[in-house]
Each structure stands twice: as structure tokens, then as C-alpha cells.
Design a protein around this motif. Structure first.
Motif, short mmCIF file in Angstrom:
data_model
loop_
_atom_site.label_atom_id
_atom_site.label_comp_id
_atom_site.label_asym_id
_atom_site.label_seq_id
_atom_site.Cartn_x
_atom_site.Cartn_y
_atom_site.Cartn_z
N VAL A 14 24.59 48.30 47.03
CA VAL A 14 25.16 48.60 45.29
C VAL A 14 26.60 48.03 45.22
N GLU A 15 27.46 48.14 46.43
CA GLU A 15 28.74 47.78 46.28
C GLU A 15 29.09 46.51 46.30
N GLU A 16 28.05 45.41 47.10
CA GLU A 16 28.17 44.21 47.01
C GLU A 16 27.59 43.53 45.63
N ALA A 17 26.52 44.31 45.29
CA ALA A 17 25.73 43.93 44.03
C ALA A 17 26.67 44.24 42.76
N ALA A 18 27.15 45.24 42.78
CA ALA A 18 28.43 45.57 41.59
C ALA A 18 29.57 44.49 41.64
N ALA A 19 30.06 44.24 42.91
CA ALA A 19 31.04 43.32 42.80
C ALA A 19 30.43 41.63 42.57
N PHE A 20 29.37 41.28 42.85
CA PHE A 20 28.71 40.15 42.47
C PHE A 20 28.57 40.15 40.71
N TYR A 21 27.93 41.10 40.32
CA TYR A 21 27.55 41.23 38.82
C TYR A 21 28.88 41.29 38.10
N THR A 22 29.75 41.86 38.49
CA THR A 22 31.14 41.95 37.65
C THR A 22 31.94 40.76 37.64
N SER A 23 31.43 39.90 38.75
CA SER A 23 32.15 38.46 38.70
C SER A 23 31.67 37.50 37.93
N VAL A 24 30.28 37.82 37.50
CA VAL A 24 29.37 36.95 36.60
C VAL A 24 29.65 37.11 35.52
N PHE A 25 29.68 38.32 34.76
CA PHE A 25 29.80 38.88 33.32
C PHE A 25 31.19 39.00 32.97
N PRO A 26 31.59 38.42 31.77
CA PRO A 26 32.93 38.96 31.30
C PRO A 26 33.10 40.20 30.89
N ASN A 27 34.18 40.94 30.56
CA ASN A 27 34.46 42.05 30.17
C ASN A 27 33.55 43.23 31.08
#
Length: 157
Positions: A14-27
Motif C-alpha cells: 500500500v505504501e508503494e501504491a500510494a506513492a505511485f498514485y499520488t505522483s500521477v494525479f494532481p492535488n
């Protein structure tokens, strides 16, 4: 009214996924990762679950183990203003994942996404049934949705 928060069950990343998703989407940002303590049940220091925000929508991610996997039965639609946005989200999310059809893909974590240009819905709902059918037929032959090809298909009617 209570808030509705999508909860995603990950194996142990989950930590890796959250870092990935937050890098893709603005705000977007990671709110917090909650780690096991000496009280258990997991190994102290390992992430049990976390919360993150993707462009204003809050998610809960759980490191629940391999008991459950994502399937296409649940997906997230990203409604894009134009082809540039489609390209950004498609190329970012499919990296390490796999393409499907009609704007669908699975990301590297197995989560399904629909990357949809706003123009697709406009063309599918064209008041001229022949134009709507042409847009539908064109979409059914695509993986990533290409607005120019949709426009060409409709213009040929």
C-alpha cells in the motif's frame, strides 16, 4: 452526510501504491501510513494501512495479504478533458500494468482504470444514431481511446 471512502485491499504494498498514485494525479498527497506496533498483529514498523488523497478523493489502502485480489468488477474512471490528459493518465497508469480495450487498463497493482475523454461520451450520445454507432464501433476497436480516430469515424458518416 457521511463521507464515502473507497477502501483498497493490497497484498503488502500500500505504501508503494500510494506513492505511485499520488505522483500521477494532481492535488494529491499521502495523509498517513499506520504502522504495526509491538502490540501486533503484524511485524512492528511494517505498514498495516494508510490513507491518501487523489485529486480531492480520499482513499484507504490496507495491506491485507494475498487473500483477495482486484478484479475488473471494480474500476475507477478518469474523465479527461482532452487527448493530452488521456495520454498522461493512460501512459502513467499502464506502466508496469496491462492494456485492455475501450479505454480500460490494469495498473501495476492490478487495479482497473477507465481512461475516458469527455469527447467520447459526447459522440456516443450524438443525436444522429449513425454518428453514435460510428463512434461506438470505433471505440470498440481501441485500447487507449484516441479522440482523433473517433472524430474521423463520425465524420465518415
Amino acid at each position: 452526510m457521511p463521507a464515502i471512502t473507497p477502501s483498497l485491499w493490497f497484498d503488502d504494498n500500500v505504501e508503494e501504491a500510494a506513492a505511485f498514485y499520488t505522483s500521477v494525479f494532481p492535488n494529491s498527497h499521502i495523509e498517513q501510513m499506520y504502522r504495526y506496533t509491538e502490540a501486533g498483529p503484524g511485524t512492528p514498523g511494517e505498514v498495516a494501512y494508510g490513507t491518501f488523497v487523489l485529486d480531492g478523493t480520499r482513499f484507504l489502502g490496507i495491506n491485507g495479504g494475498p487473500a483477495f485480489q482486484f478484479s475488473e468488477a471494480v474500476s475507477f474512471e478518469v474523465l479527461c478533458a482532452d487527448q493530452d490528459e488521456v495520454d498522461h493518465y493512460w501512459n502513467s497508469l499502464v506502466d508496469g500494468g496491462e492494456e485492455s480495450q475501450c479505454g480500460w487498463l490494469k495498473d501495476r497493482f492490478g487495479l482497473s482504470w477507465q481512461i475516458v475523454p469527455k469527447r467520447l461520451y459526447e459522440l456516443l450520445n450524438d443525436p444522429d444514431p449513425a454518428r453514435a454507432a460510428a463512434a461506438t464501433k470505433a471505440m470498440l476497436g481501441m485500447q487507449k481511446i484516441l479522440v482523433a480516430e473517433l472524430e474521423d469515424a463520425v465524420a465518415a458518416v
